[in-house]
Design a protein around this motif. Structure first.
Motif, PDB file in Angstrom:
ATOM      1  N   ALA A   1      27.029  -8.766  70.176  1.00 25.25           N
ATOM      2  CA  ALA A   1      26.188  -8.094  71.274  1.00 25.25           C
ATOM      3  C   ALA A   1      27.190  -7.208  72.083  1.00 25.25           C
ATOM      4  CB  ALA A   1      26.603 -10.096  71.722  1.00 25.25           C
ATOM      5  N   VAL A   2      28.578  -7.003  72.214  1.00 21.10           N
ATOM      6  CA  VAL A   2      29.110  -6.243  72.771  1.00 21.10           C
ATOM      7  C   VAL A   2      28.728  -5.054  72.322  1.00 21.10           C
ATOM      8  CG1 VAL A   2      31.355  -5.485  73.434  1.00 21.10           C
ATOM      9  CG2 VAL A   2      30.728  -7.874  73.252  1.00 21.10           C
ATOM     10  N   ILE A   3      29.084  -4.891  70.269  1.00 17.53           N
ATOM     11  CA  ILE A   3      28.942  -3.872  69.582  1.00 17.53           C
ATOM     12  C   ILE A   3      27.419  -3.256  69.962  1.00 17.53           C
ATOM     13  CG2 ILE A   3      28.445  -2.880  67.854  1.00 17.53           C
ATOM     14  CD1 ILE A   3      31.468  -4.247  66.457  1.00 17.53           C
ATOM     15  N   PHE A   4      26.488  -4.053  69.924  1.00 10.28           N
ATOM     16  CA  PHE A   4      24.983  -3.710  70.147  1.00 10.28           C
ATOM     17  C   PHE A   4      25.146  -3.140  72.106  1.00 10.28           C
ATOM     18  CE2 PHE A   4      20.889  -4.158  71.808  1.00 10.28           C
ATOM     19  CZ  PHE A   4      19.940  -2.611  70.942  1.00 10.28           C
ATOM     20  N   GLY A   5      25.441  -3.714  72.692  1.00 12.64           N
ATOM     21  CA  GLY A   5      25.459  -3.108  74.158  1.00 12.64           C
ATOM     22  C   GLY A   5      25.988  -1.869  74.340  1.00 12.64           C
ATOM     23  N   MET A   6      27.007  -1.566  73.715  1.00 11.97           N
ATOM     24  CA  MET A   6      27.807  -0.340  73.585  1.00 11.97           C
ATOM     25  C   MET A   6      26.868   0.538  73.467  1.00 11.97           C
ATOM     26  SD  MET A   6      30.306   0.720  75.954  1.00 11.97           S
ATOM     27  CE  MET A   6      31.185   2.257  76.462  1.00 11.97           C
ATOM     28  N   LEU A   7      27.224   0.607  71.651  1.00  8.00           N
ATOM     29  CA  LEU A   7      26.390   1.204  70.656  1.00  8.00           C
ATOM     30  C   LEU A   7      25.129   1.341  70.440  1.00  8.00           C
ATOM     31  CD1 LEU A   7      29.262   0.498  70.339  1.00  8.00           C
ATOM     32  CD2 LEU A   7      29.585   1.842  67.935  1.00  8.00           C
ATOM     33  N   ARG A   8      24.607   0.498  70.449  1.00  9.36           N
ATOM     34  CA  ARG A   8      23.129   0.752  70.008  1.00  9.36           C
ATOM     35  C   ARG A   8      22.713   0.334  68.814  1.00  9.36           C
ATOM     36  NH1 ARG A   8      19.821  -1.442  74.094  1.00  9.36           N
ATOM     37  NH2 ARG A   8      21.785  -1.651  75.418  1.00  9.36           N
ATOM     38  N   VAL A   9      23.549   0.045  68.045  1.00  8.18           N
ATOM     39  CA  VAL A   9      24.414  -0.604  67.023  1.00  8.18           C
ATOM     40  C   VAL A   9      23.860  -1.992  66.184  1.00  8.18           C
ATOM     41  CG1 VAL A   9      25.611   0.396  64.828  1.00  8.18           C
ATOM     42  CG2 VAL A   9      25.688   1.985  66.417  1.00  8.18           C
ATOM     43  N   VAL A  10      23.213  -1.871  65.219  1.00  3.61           N
ATOM     44  CA  VAL A  10      23.372  -3.745  64.738  1.00  3.61           C
ATOM     45  C   VAL A  10      23.862  -3.691  63.613  1.00  3.61           C
ATOM     46  CG1 VAL A  10      21.531  -4.816  63.270  1.00  3.61           C
ATOM     47  CG2 VAL A  10      20.452  -3.900  65.136  1.00  3.61           C
ATOM     48  N   ASN A  11      25.651  -4.222  63.863  1.00  4.95           N
ATOM     49  CA  ASN A  11      26.347  -4.524  62.728  1.00  4.95           C
ATOM     50  C   ASN A  11      26.458  -4.935  61.704  1.00  4.95           C
ATOM     51  OD1 ASN A  11      28.959  -3.976  61.630  1.00  4.95           O
ATOM     52  ND2 ASN A  11      30.167  -4.994  63.090  1.00  4.95           N
ATOM     53  N   PHE A  12      25.243  -4.559  60.836  1.00  7.25           N
ATOM     54  CA  PHE A  12      25.497  -6.064  59.754  1.00  7.25           C
ATOM     55  C   PHE A  12      26.739  -6.569  59.216  1.00  7.25           C
ATOM     56  CE2 PHE A  12      23.145  -8.143  56.422  1.00  7.25           C
ATOM     57  CZ  PHE A  12      22.470  -8.193  56.363  1.00  7.25           C
ATOM     58  N   ALA A  13      27.947  -5.411  58.949  1.00 11.66           N
ATOM     59  CA  ALA A  13      28.788  -6.029  58.350  1.00 11.66           C
ATOM     60  C   ALA A  13      29.371  -6.584  59.261  1.00 11.66           C
ATOM     61  CB  ALA A  13      30.004  -4.564  58.306  1.00 11.66           C
ATOM     62  N   HIS A  14      29.330  -7.207  60.559  1.00 15.88           N
ATOM     63  CA  HIS A  14      30.381  -8.241  61.009  1.00 15.88           C
ATOM     64  C   HIS A  14      30.328  -9.333  60.641  1.00 15.88           C
ATOM     65  CE1 HIS A  14      30.892  -8.057  64.965  1.00 15.88           C
ATOM     66  NE2 HIS A  14      30.909  -8.845  65.672  1.00 15.88           N
ATOM     67  N   GLY A  15      28.901  -9.716  59.309  1.00 12.89           N
ATOM     68  CA  GLY A  15      29.664 -10.832  58.609  1.00 12.89           C
ATOM     69  C   GLY A  15      30.543 -10.617  57.238  1.00 12.89           C
ATOM     70  N   ALA A  16      30.809 -10.005  56.607  1.00 17.49           N
ATOM     71  CA  ALA A  16      31.954  -9.330  56.169  1.00 17.49           C
ATOM     72  C   ALA A  16      33.242  -9.189  56.646  1.00 17.49           C
ATOM     73  CB  ALA A  16      31.545  -7.857  55.395  1.00 17.49           C
ATOM     74  N   ILE A  17      33.384  -8.554  57.958  1.00 15.48           N
ATOM     75  CA  ILE A  17      34.691  -8.428  59.093  1.00 15.48           C
ATOM     76  C   ILE A  17      34.737  -9.920  58.987  1.00 15.48           C
ATOM     77  CG2 ILE A  17      35.183  -7.769  60.527  1.00 15.48           C
ATOM     78  CD1 ILE A  17      33.898  -5.499  61.000  1.00 15.48           C
ATOM     79  N   TYR A  18      34.092 -10.664  59.233  1.00 15.64           N
ATOM     80  CA  TYR A  18      34.168 -12.553  59.441  1.00 15.64           C
ATOM     81  C   TYR A  18      35.004 -13.190  58.523  1.00 15.64           C
ATOM     82  CZ  TYR A  18      33.425 -17.312  59.701  1.00 15.64           C
ATOM     83  OH  TYR A  18      33.431 -19.124  59.174  1.00 15.64           O
TER      84      TYR A  18
END
Lengths: 284, 414
Positions: free
Chosen positions: A23-40
């Motif tokens: 949510a923080v990333i989307f809010g600031m960058l308007r990017v849906v970070n699909f890689a978030h799961g991989a980072i987890y």
């Protein structure tokens, strides 16, 4: 009943930490970070290479924050001006790369990770007792969610981030360098996902696809909470966690618990298309 | 006159090929395209990739090398190849890829195929294409029940074998009340039905059973673990039918919730050597399960395991040994019959008794194509008893081939 609700909150903790970063990333960058799961997932695997769980808890988020910032500068940033779909594809591709790298290095089998010493016991709540580690996870998640809320709503940094999220051009016009905050925020989001991964290592199976399985649910949670709404994401994560635990405990069919989060998402979208706590997108 | 000569020659080679006696003469033989191609169709990237995956391909290659070494110049099959495909545990992909293997890659026999729902689809393809299919890694008894067909052989194990071994023994040992947790798809449902039947037959009862979402996105089974000790009557044992990474997560959480201390034992429906390796033996110490084969069972198994480790770096699971065995038995059949004609091979294999590194007292049943063999009741050792890496299990008893598998089902009409 009480124990299942408590258990649901623990499950919700992971959703909350990952959703919060998203949510923080989307809010600031308007990017849906699909890689978030991989980072987890990377967080969990990095924890394996640290001298102890406690070091991992501190170092892994830092490493991933740095990695995230490099990623933002070198790749995500370049596509930011284009259609959001490009960054979606980029981060999806990164997910596949991260997963395959980990598979190549560690194999596909689950890797063992012990419960950290000192947290192997149980905590007695009277009506039920609960593994100490899980209580710790819930406490950590609550602390971090509170910390992020405090940071955003009570500090100058938070003020700038919120302003940049809502009206980037206006904020820029007031003499604040919005671009300067984009990279750290991306790194911060990655750190949260990494932290969730470290916390997951002792209690869940550590394998290359652990993030791919989770991220779909987290997306649904973020949509339920309202895209870009930080409070909404966290609240939705805990609510979904509890509902999931209760449906598993009291319903005889696995189908309901399996589709529950999507069901809630569909209902919420029909009723409030911008999510529970999201605001309607203002026309540009 | 020349025409007659040619016909004679053809008749003679045919006679030599079917004669059954010696190996089929000259290499020109009767192989449809001059070579034999195996198709290994399995999970190469997901939850079952470690227990089968690329190492199954390696096992088949070992069989090919052994065949060449054994027969040398006398080998009927001069050219051998293996094709491997990732079916991602998805039935629709398995279906399409199986057809592609048979039609486009000229595969003579498909091997492995974990995940019951995918395995059943491949059986349909084999039947339609009239090509051989040795299923190794799927558990559903439907492969030798209502979905059986002339070209499908079920090689290593099935849900009946697992339930009959583990369910019966654990109940006999005094754990009368069971709580069953299973992944909610074909395999889990079949396993649970088989376990219930075996437990009841042994005089036990199932207190409760819970289907868990599959795949389980969160990797969390804590709800069921919280529930277990509070059920009435309190279950003596939690029977889990989860497999692969899900089993690993569940056992981790079983220990976290201290169920053993709370008097709820653990029985595992299906477990592979790689699962024990992931969890470390201490997490599972004392757990009983049924194994189709164990690498350190005797010298013969051990010798195979040593060679396998040299190739792959790990010890083989029973799935790997069974892939080797199936490929070898197929090649032996081609060698003996001199043809790769599927109908001829089926005729040759039906009713045959076989003894090799995997199949002990093995028999390929003609009635339903179940390959029966000795199974083993195994127990995980605590780490202090583990003398060398990967030697995690002690074999408690051998279940004779005749008792290990169910009688041929009336549902099966070949």
């Amino acid at each position: 009943m009480a124990q299942h609700i408590f258990n649901g909150l623990v499950g919700g903790s992971f959703l909350a930490l990952v959703a919060l970063g998203l949510a923080v990333i989307f809010g600031m960058l308007r990017v849906v970070n699909f890689a978030h799961g991989a980072i987890y997932m990377l967080g969990a695997f990095l924890a394996l290479s640290m001298p102890s769980f406690w070091w991992a808890l501190i170092l892994v988020p830092l490493v991933l924050a740095a990695g995230g910032m490099v990623l933002e500068r070198t790749l995500v940033h370049r596509l930011a001006k284009l259609d959001p779909l490009y960054n979606f594809l980029l981060t999806f591709g990164l997910t596949l790369i991260f997963q395959d790298l980990v598979k190549w290095r560690f194999g596909v089998q689950s890797t063992p990770y012990p419960t950290p010493g000192g947290l192997t016991g149980s905590v007695d709540f009277g009506a039920f007792d609960f593994p100490a580690y899980r209580v710790f996870v819930l406490a950590m998640a609550a602390l971090i969610c509170f910390g992020v809320w405090f940071l955003l709503s009570r500090t100058r940094v938070g003020l700038i981030v919120r302003a940049s999220t809502e009206r980037p051009e206006l904020t820029q016009a007031l003499g604040i360098n919005v671009g300067r905050w984009v990279t750290p925020v991306f790194g911060f989001g990655c750190a949260l996902a990494g932290l969730a991964g470290v916390l997951a290592a002792p209690m869940r199976a550590v394998h290359p696809l652990m993030g791919a399985d989770l991220i779909i649910v987290v997306f649904a949670v973020v949509v339920i909470g309202g895209l870009g709404s930080i409070f909404g994401s966290v609240a939705a994560a805990f609510v979904i966690g509890v509902l999931q635990a209760l449906s598993e405990a009291y319903l005889d069919s696995a189908l309901v618990s399996q589709i529950l989060v999507y069901l809630v998402m569909a209902v919420v979208l029909l009723w409030r298309p911008s999510g529970l706590f999201g605001r309607e997108e203002s026309p540009a | 006159m020349r025409r007659w000569a040619i016909l004679c020659a053809v008749a003679l080679t045919a006679a030599a090929g079917c004669g059954g006696g010696g190996p089929a003469g000259s290499g020109s033989g009767k192989l449809s395209d001059g070579k034999v191609v195996f198709g290994v169709l399995n999970d190469q990237s997901g939850v079952y990739a470690q227990l089968s995956g690329k190492n199954s391909v390696e096992a088949v290659e070992m069989a090919m090398a052994d065949y060449k070494a054994k027969y040398g110049d006398k080998a009927v099959v001069k050219e051998l190849a293996v094709e491997s495909v990732d079916h991602q545990n998805k039935p629709d992909i398995a279906n399409a890829k199986a057809a592609e293997l048979y039609d486009r890659k000229a595969v003579d026999a498909i091997l492995d195929v974990p995940t019951s729902s995918a395995a059943l689809k491949v059986a349909d393809v084999a039947k339609e294409k009239k090509k051989l299919y040795f299923n190794i890694t799927a558990a559903t008894t439907d492969l030798t029940g209502k979905a059986c067909n002339k070209y499908t052989f079920h090689y290593a194990y099935d849900t009946y074998m697992l339930a009959n071994g583990t369910g019966k023994t654990v109940t006999d040992q005094g754990a009368k009340n069971w709580y069953l947790v299973y992944p909610d798809y074909q395999f889990g449902q079949d396993m649970t039905a088989s376990f219930e039947a075996a437990i009841k037959k042994a005089g036990g009862s199932v207190v409760a059973k819970d289907p868990a979402p599959f795949p389980n996105a969160s990797g969390d089974f804590s709800t069921y673990l919280l529930k277990a000790p509070s059920l009435t009557p309190k279950p003596h044992v939690l029977g889990t039918m989860q497999a692969g990474a899900e089993l690993v997560a569940l056992v981790k959480q079983y220990n976290e919730f201290k169920l053993r201390e709370k008097g709820v034992g653990l029985a595992v429906g299906l477990m592979f050597l790689t699962d024990i390796h992931s969890l470390t033996p201490d997490a599972l110490a004392g757990t009983t399960y049924t194994d189709a084969w164990y690498w350190n069972y005797d010298l013969k198994s051990r010798e195979f395991a040593d060679r396998f480790q040299k190739e792959t770096g790990t010890r083989p699971t029973f799935a790997h040994a069974a892939n080797y065995s199936a490929a070898m038995q197929y090649l032996e059949a081609v060698q003996a019959t001199g043809t790769d004609n599927a109908d001829e091979i089926v005729k040759y294999l039906e009713g045959r008794t076989v003894e090799d590194v995997f199949l002990r007292n093995g028999k390929i049943r003609a009635e339903d194509h179940r390959v029966v063999h000795d199974a083993y009741l195994a127990q995980v050792k605590p780490s202090k008893e583990v003398a060398e890496p990967w030697d995690y299990v002690k074999v408690l008893k051998t279940i004779p081939a005749a008792e290990a598998f169910r009688a041929p089902s009336a549902d099966c009409k070949l």
